[in-house]
Design an enzyme around this catalytic site. Structure first.
Site, mmCIF file in Angstrom:
data_model
loop_
_atom_site.group_PDB
_atom_site.id
_atom_site.type_symbol
_atom_site.label_atom_id
_atom_site.label_comp_id
_atom_site.label_asym_id
_atom_site.label_seq_id
_atom_site.Cartn_x
_atom_site.Cartn_y
_atom_site.Cartn_z
ATOM 1 N N GLY A 91 14.380 -6.716 -16.563
ATOM 2 C CA GLY A 91 15.179 -5.694 -15.912
ATOM 3 C C GLY A 91 15.743 -6.246 -14.615
ATOM 4 N N CYS A 112 9.707 7.618 -12.871
ATOM 5 C CA CYS A 112 8.614 7.188 -13.742
ATOM 6 C C CYS A 112 7.410 8.114 -13.621
ATOM 7 C CB CYS A 112 8.206 5.756 -13.437
ATOM 8 S SG CYS A 112 7.623 5.490 -11.739
ATOM 9 N N ASN A 113 7.343 8.902 -12.558
ATOM 10 C CA ASN A 113 6.192 9.783 -12.347
ATOM 11 C C ASN A 113 6.475 11.258 -12.585
ATOM 12 O OD1 ASN A 113 4.388 7.745 -11.626
ATOM 13 N ND2 ASN A 113 5.042 7.773 -9.495
#
Length: 429
Positions: free
Chosen positions: A188, A51-52
């Site tokens: 999720g 995600c980064n």
């Protein structure tokens, strides 16, 4: 041979741009195969996507970096110029240093976080399965993992850290007077949601529910926390039931849209909703943040919260950097040894080839003598003498050549190489 890194991360690119270059773990293998087939020379390659960050690590001709950037830009649907403005390219020792820092958690938004190490190992495994992991990148990443382990065991880099999911709980407790009265929905069923559910469950909310594409996986996670299970398709009709929503899926499109949230707020009579979108690309449409009764946080919004304790860890950072420096020097030494222009590997190969040639010549001579009926003992003596003469011929010639200073230097080298104390190895190979 050169190693290089091409990437974007939370420091260089905004969330929505990073979202264009996000790859699920099951996409890495075909993506690497497509990349390598599009290049004139197929480099070693590994793709790390979280995600980064999205980073390509390569080994091969350094001229391949620009075509790789153009390919990546096309894959993400942006111009090479746009990607170039946000990307970084690191080569050789800087690429190695970056890999070691990433594995050790020093380049993470959450300083010292351990999750990145597992993500790197998964990326390397996928590259290996794709046939894209050669000896150079294998060596780079194995050393990265070893350095990361040393950093975590020898320093307190992970102390005082706050994870993204813990930060979400902290923010939620600031919005709601009592988290025990809240209803929480998790969207999720992956690792991040599992961590989030663990943190929220510790605060004993009134109820928890897990929405997932497949009920089986959702049920497995829900059973650990006594949570309800629902399908993703049920979210629009049931969204109003929840005070807090934490989402992190691998979907390429938003799962929760502006309209669904507006309808939920209306049913809630505009009681506030707390929403955290940990996914890249986004699970929740960005426009939701503009709604007056919604408090929406993305991974980038949580950055300030997770910095808590960073000052206390500066001593650990210095210790970690020293460990990384040593690791980089060791890796670059290994690289130089493999460099035909500077290393010893080609020389070792030539020495082995020459010795093998002498062995074959003497073995052929011994076979001829045996065929003539010569005694075995005499043949073995001749074989040993022949090999010894061939191996020492050049050395003895050098000892008699040149001036006195040259002969003295040669004598020192010969003494060091041939007159060592101790038992020689049984197998020189």
């Amino acid at each position: 041979m050169s190693v290089w890194t091409l990437g974007i991360n939370h420091n260089t690119a905004p969330l929505d741009l990073r979202g264009r270059f996000a790859f699920a773990i099951d996409q890495i293998q075909p993506t690497l195969q497509t990349l390598r087939s599009s290049l004139p020379r197929q480099p070693e390659a590994t793709l790390l996507s979280t995600c980064n960050r999205t980073e390509l690590y390569g080994a091969g001709d350094h001229n391949i970096v620009e075509p790789t950037l153009e390919w990546l830009a096309q894959t993400g649907g942006v111009s090479p110029q746009v990607l170039r403005e946000h990307a970084y390219v690191l080569r050789d020792d800087q690429a190695a240093r970056h890999a070691f820092r990433v594995a050790s958690g020093l380049d993470s938004m959450v300083l010292g976080e351990a999750q990145i190490l597992g993500q790197m190992k998964n990326a390397v495994r996928a590259a290996d399965e794709a046939g894209a992991l050669g000896s150079t990148l294998h060596q780079l990443f194995q050393r990265s993992f070893a350095v990361a382990k040393q950093v975590r065991t020898s320093t307190e880099i992970g102390a005082h850290s706050i994870s993204m999911t813990a930060a979400a709980v902290r923010l939620a407790s600031q919005l709601f007077e009592d988290l025990k009265e809240t209803r929480v929905l998790f969207v999720g069923a992956g690792e991040m949601i599992e961590l989030a559910a663990t943190h929220f469950a510790a605060r004993t909310p009134r109820s928890m529910a897990i929405a997932n594409r497949t009920l089986e996986r959702g049920e497995a996670l829900a059973s650990r926390f006594g949570a309800q299970v629902m399908r993703l398709g049920e979210i629009p009709e049931r969204l109003h039931e929840f005070d807090a929503v934490i989402s992190c899926t691998a979907s390429t499109l938003p799962i929760i849209g502006l309209g669904a949230v507006e309808r939920a707020l209306k049913k809630r009579r505009h009681r506030p909703m707390f929403m955290v979108d940990l996914a890249v690309p986004r699970d929740i449409e960005a426009e939701v943040k503009d709604l007056g009764d919604v408090y929406l946080y993305t991974v980038d919004d949580l950055a300030a919260v997770v910095q808590t304790g960073r000052d206390q860890r500066q001593a650990a950072v210095a210790q970690a950097e020293a460990i990384i420096d040593a690791g980089v020097l060791s890796f670059m030494h290994w690289m130089e040894q493999r460099d035909p222009a500077r290393g010893v590997v080609p020389l070792i190969q030539q020495l082995n080839a020459q010795a093998d040639n002498w062995r074959q010549l003497e073995m052929a001579r011994a076979r001829r003598l045996l065929a003539k009926g010569e005694p075995v003992e005499a043949v073995m003596e001749a074989l040993a003498k022949g090999l010894t003469q061939k191996m020492l011929h050049g050395t003895l010639a050098e000892l008699h050549a040149g001036d006195a200073a040259t002969r003295a230097a040669t004598a020192q080298t010969v003494s060091r190489l041939f007159l060592r104390e101790g038992t020689p190895p049984r197998d020189a190979a």
